[in-house]
Motif scaffolding. Structure first.
Motif, PDB file in Angstrom:
ATOM      1  N   ILE A 159      51.384 -45.410  27.760  1.00 48.35           N
ATOM      2  CA  ILE A 159      52.193 -46.355  28.537  1.00 48.35           C
ATOM      3  C   ILE A 159      52.475 -45.772  29.920  1.00 48.35           C
ATOM      4  O   ILE A 159      52.310 -46.443  30.940  1.00 48.35           O
ATOM      5  N   ASN A 160      52.888 -44.511  29.957  1.00 50.95           N
ATOM      6  CA  ASN A 160      53.194 -43.863  31.242  1.00 50.95           C
ATOM      7  C   ASN A 160      51.963 -43.738  32.127  1.00 50.95           C
ATOM      8  O   ASN A 160      52.061 -43.860  33.345  1.00 50.95           O
ATOM      9  N   LEU A 161      50.795 -43.511  31.523  1.00 51.41           N
ATOM     10  CA  LEU A 161      49.563 -43.452  32.299  1.00 51.41           C
ATOM     11  C   LEU A 161      49.252 -44.815  32.927  1.00 51.41           C
ATOM     12  O   LEU A 161      48.870 -44.897  34.104  1.00 51.41           O
ATOM     13  N   ALA A 162      49.442 -45.891  32.158  1.00 49.45           N
ATOM     14  CA  ALA A 162      49.217 -47.239  32.690  1.00 49.45           C
ATOM     15  C   ALA A 162      50.192 -47.544  33.825  1.00 49.45           C
ATOM     16  O   ALA A 162      49.817 -48.178  34.822  1.00 49.45           O
ATOM     17  N   ILE A 163      51.419 -47.070  33.697  1.00 45.70           N
ATOM     18  CA  ILE A 163      52.415 -47.265  34.760  1.00 45.70           C
ATOM     19  C   ILE A 163      52.025 -46.462  36.000  1.00 45.70           C
ATOM     20  O   ILE A 163      52.073 -46.968  37.117  1.00 45.70           O
ATOM     21  N   LYS A 164      51.605 -45.232  35.788  1.00 45.10           N
ATOM     22  CA  LYS A 164      51.191 -44.365  36.902  1.00 45.10           C
ATOM     23  C   LYS A 164      50.008 -44.962  37.665  1.00 45.10           C
ATOM     24  O   LYS A 164      49.954 -44.897  38.883  1.00 45.10           O
ATOM     25  N   LYS A 165      49.084 -45.570  36.935  1.00 43.63           N
ATOM     26  CA  LYS A 165      47.904 -46.174  37.571  1.00 43.63           C
ATOM     27  C   LYS A 165      48.207 -47.551  38.157  1.00 43.63           C
ATOM     28  O   LYS A 165      47.328 -48.200  38.692  1.00 43.63           O
ATOM     29  N   LYS A 166      49.462 -47.994  38.002  1.00 43.93           N
ATOM     30  CA  LYS A 166      49.930 -49.270  38.548  1.00 43.93           C
ATOM     31  C   LYS A 166      49.278 -50.486  37.888  1.00 43.93           C
ATOM     32  O   LYS A 166      49.050 -51.511  38.513  1.00 43.93           O
ATOM     33  N   TYR A 167      48.999 -50.364  36.587  1.00 40.31           N
ATOM     34  CA  TYR A 167      48.522 -51.494  35.800  1.00 40.31           C
ATOM     35  C   TYR A 167      49.673 -52.153  35.047  1.00 40.31           C
ATOM     36  O   TYR A 167      49.574 -53.304  34.632  1.00 40.31           O
ATOM     37  N   MET A 168      50.746 -51.383  34.849  1.00 42.85           N
ATOM     38  CA  MET A 168      51.920 -51.897  34.147  1.00 42.85           C
ATOM     39  C   MET A 168      53.174 -51.530  34.927  1.00 42.85           C
ATOM     40  O   MET A 168      53.177 -50.560  35.689  1.00 42.85           O
ATOM     41  N   LEU A 169      54.206 -52.327  34.684  1.00 49.74           N
ATOM     42  CA  LEU A 169      55.520 -52.063  35.266  1.00 49.74           C
ATOM     43  C   LEU A 169      56.500 -51.804  34.127  1.00 49.74           C
ATOM     44  O   LEU A 169      56.447 -52.460  33.094  1.00 49.74           O
ATOM     45  N   LYS A 170      57.382 -50.844  34.335  1.00 49.25           N
ATOM     46  CA  LYS A 170      58.450 -50.539  33.390  1.00 49.25           C
ATOM     47  C   LYS A 170      59.746 -51.001  34.037  1.00 49.25           C
ATOM     48  O   LYS A 170      60.145 -50.496  35.080  1.00 49.25           O
ATOM     49  N   ILE A 171      60.383 -51.984  33.424  1.00 46.91           N
ATOM     50  CA  ILE A 171      61.534 -52.654  34.028  1.00 46.91           C
ATOM     51  C   ILE A 171      62.777 -52.415  33.172  1.00 46.91           C
ATOM     52  O   ILE A 171      62.737 -52.614  31.958  1.00 46.91           O
ATOM     53  N   ASN A 172      63.864 -51.994  33.822  1.00 50.21           N
ATOM     54  CA  ASN A 172      65.128 -51.814  33.103  1.00 50.21           C
ATOM     55  C   ASN A 172      65.624 -53.154  32.583  1.00 50.21           C
ATOM     56  O   ASN A 172      65.587 -54.154  33.293  1.00 50.21           O
ATOM     57  N   ASP A 173      66.097 -53.151  31.353  1.00 50.72           N
ATOM     58  CA  ASP A 173      66.709 -54.338  30.768  1.00 50.72           C
ATOM     59  C   ASP A 173      68.077 -54.532  31.425  1.00 50.72           C
ATOM     60  O   ASP A 173      68.905 -53.633  31.389  1.00 50.72           O
ATOM     61  N   PRO A 174      68.328 -55.680  32.048  1.00 53.14           N
ATOM     62  CA  PRO A 174      69.612 -55.879  32.736  1.00 53.14           C
ATOM     63  C   PRO A 174      70.819 -55.876  31.790  1.00 53.14           C
ATOM     64  O   PRO A 174      71.922 -55.561  32.202  1.00 53.14           O
ATOM     65  N   ASN A 175      70.588 -56.166  30.520  1.00 56.39           N
ATOM     66  CA  ASN A 175      71.681 -56.211  29.547  1.00 56.39           C
ATOM     67  C   ASN A 175      71.967 -54.862  28.896  1.00 56.39           C
ATOM     68  O   ASN A 175      73.062 -54.635  28.400  1.00 56.39           O
ATOM     69  N   ASP A 176      70.966 -53.981  28.866  1.00 54.39           N
ATOM     70  CA  ASP A 176      71.126 -52.673  28.227  1.00 54.39           C
ATOM     71  C   ASP A 176      70.285 -51.662  28.997  1.00 54.39           C
ATOM     72  O   ASP A 176      69.067 -51.635  28.863  1.00 54.39           O
ATOM     73  N   LYS A 177      70.924 -50.827  29.786  1.00 58.55           N
ATOM     74  CA  LYS A 177      70.227 -49.879  30.667  1.00 58.55           C
ATOM     75  C   LYS A 177      69.424 -48.822  29.903  1.00 58.55           C
ATOM     76  O   LYS A 177      68.604 -48.134  30.477  1.00 58.55           O
ATOM     77  N   ARG A 178      69.648 -48.710  28.595  1.00 57.53           N
ATOM     78  CA  ARG A 178      68.876 -47.753  27.795  1.00 57.53           C
ATOM     79  C   ARG A 178      67.516 -48.306  27.410  1.00 57.53           C
ATOM     80  O   ARG A 178      66.627 -47.566  27.011  1.00 57.53           O
ATOM     81  N   LYS A 179      67.334 -49.605  27.520  1.00 65.34           N
ATOM     82  CA  LYS A 179      66.096 -50.261  27.104  1.00 65.34           C
ATOM     83  C   LYS A 179      65.228 -50.602  28.310  1.00 65.34           C
ATOM     84  O   LYS A 179      65.729 -50.818  29.407  1.00 65.34           O
ATOM     85  N   PHE A 180      63.933 -50.671  28.056  1.00 65.90           N
ATOM     86  CA  PHE A 180      62.968 -51.020  29.091  1.00 65.90           C
ATOM     87  C   PHE A 180      62.032 -52.094  28.584  1.00 65.90           C
ATOM     88  O   PHE A 180      61.741 -52.174  27.396  1.00 65.90           O
ATOM     89  N   LYS A 181      61.548 -52.890  29.503  1.00 66.14           N
ATOM     90  CA  LYS A 181      60.556 -53.915  29.205  1.00 66.14           C
ATOM     91  C   LYS A 181      59.276 -53.541  29.933  1.00 66.14           C
ATOM     92  O   LYS A 181      59.293 -52.870  30.964  1.00 66.14           O
ATOM     93  N   LEU A 182      58.165 -53.990  29.403  1.00 66.70           N
ATOM     94  CA  LEU A 182      56.866 -53.762  30.028  1.00 66.70           C
ATOM     95  C   LEU A 182      56.320 -55.066  30.571  1.00 66.70           C
ATOM     96  O   LEU A 182      56.569 -56.133  30.028  1.00 66.70           O
ATOM     97  N   LYS A 183      55.549 -54.929  31.617  1.00 68.35           N
ATOM     98  CA  LYS A 183      54.905 -56.101  32.210  1.00 68.35           C
ATOM     99  C   LYS A 183      53.620 -55.626  32.879  1.00 68.35           C
ATOM    100  O   LYS A 183      53.600 -54.576  33.513  1.00 68.35           O
ATOM    101  N   LEU A 184      52.550 -56.394  32.716  1.00 66.47           N
ATOM    102  CA  LEU A 184      51.330 -56.093  33.446  1.00 66.47           C
ATOM    103  C   LEU A 184      51.517 -56.520  34.895  1.00 66.47           C
ATOM    104  O   LEU A 184      52.194 -57.511  35.173  1.00 66.47           O
ATOM    105  N   THR A 185      50.905 -55.794  35.813  1.00 64.93           N
ATOM    106  CA  THR A 185      51.017 -56.162  37.220  1.00 64.93           C
ATOM    107  C   THR A 185      50.238 -57.444  37.478  1.00 64.93           C
ATOM    108  O   THR A 185      49.360 -57.837  36.690  1.00 64.93           O
ATOM    109  N   GLN A 186      50.547 -58.085  38.571  1.00 62.63           N
ATOM    110  CA  GLN A 186      49.864 -59.325  38.948  1.00 62.63           C
ATOM    111  C   GLN A 186      48.363 -59.082  39.122  1.00 62.63           C
ATOM    112  O   GLN A 186      47.549 -59.891  38.671  1.00 62.63           O
ATOM    113  N   ASP A 187      47.996 -57.961  39.748  1.00 69.41           N
ATOM    114  CA  ASP A 187      46.580 -57.650  39.925  1.00 69.41           C
ATOM    115  C   ASP A 187      45.869 -57.490  38.585  1.00 69.41           C
ATOM    116  O   ASP A 187      44.745 -57.947  38.397  1.00 69.41           O
ATOM    117  N   CYS A 188      46.536 -56.854  37.650  1.00 62.62           N
ATOM    118  CA  CYS A 188      45.972 -56.655  36.318  1.00 62.62           C
ATOM    119  C   CYS A 188      45.780 -57.997  35.609  1.00 62.62           C
ATOM    120  O   CYS A 188      44.758 -58.223  34.967  1.00 62.62           O
TER     121      CYS A 188
END
Length: 116
Positions: free
Chosen positions: A73-102
């Motif tokens: 997951i971290n490698l995909a984020i580093k290569k800018k294929y995925m985004l790791k987004i903080n959950d606005p309701n719980d700062k301990r949790k993260f959501k994943l999203k593919l980038t628009q280019d991906c």
């Protein structure tokens, strides 16, 4: 279905799409990445939340350990294929999203499979 034609198509796709679509090449490079990619795509097209913990639970244990999954997951984020987004309701949790280019690469690549 013409299976010989399909096999030829798949072989050609692997040869040609790897140079044309860097994100496709990346996600097809390891079984864990393939699972992360498909899981994320499915969740995004279904407009469902993309919780990292759920992804880890959904990947069969035989594919890799928790630290290995995080590594990919971290490698995909580093290569800018995925985004790791903080959950606005719980700062301990993260959501994943593919980038628009991906996403655009996936949709362009997937058009080649029409008819199969």
């Amino acid at each position: 279905m013409d299976y010989k034609k399909f096999i030829t198509f798949i072989k050609n796709d692997f040869e040609n799409s790897n140079s044309k679509y860097p994100s496709i090449k990346f996600f097809r490079s390891h079984i864990i990445l393939i699972f992360i990619w498909f899981w994320t795509l499915e969740k995004m097209y279904n407009k469902e939340n993309l919780n990292i913990e759920q992804l880890i639970e959904d990947i069969p244990r035989g594919f890799g350990s928790r630290p290995t999954i995080f590594k990919f997951i971290n490698l995909a984020i580093k290569k800018k294929y995925m985004l790791k987004i903080n959950d606005p309701n719980d700062k301990r949790k993260f959501k994943l999203k593919l980038t628009q280019d991906c996403m655009l690469e996936f949709e362009s690549w997937a058009k080649g499979y029409r008819g199969f």
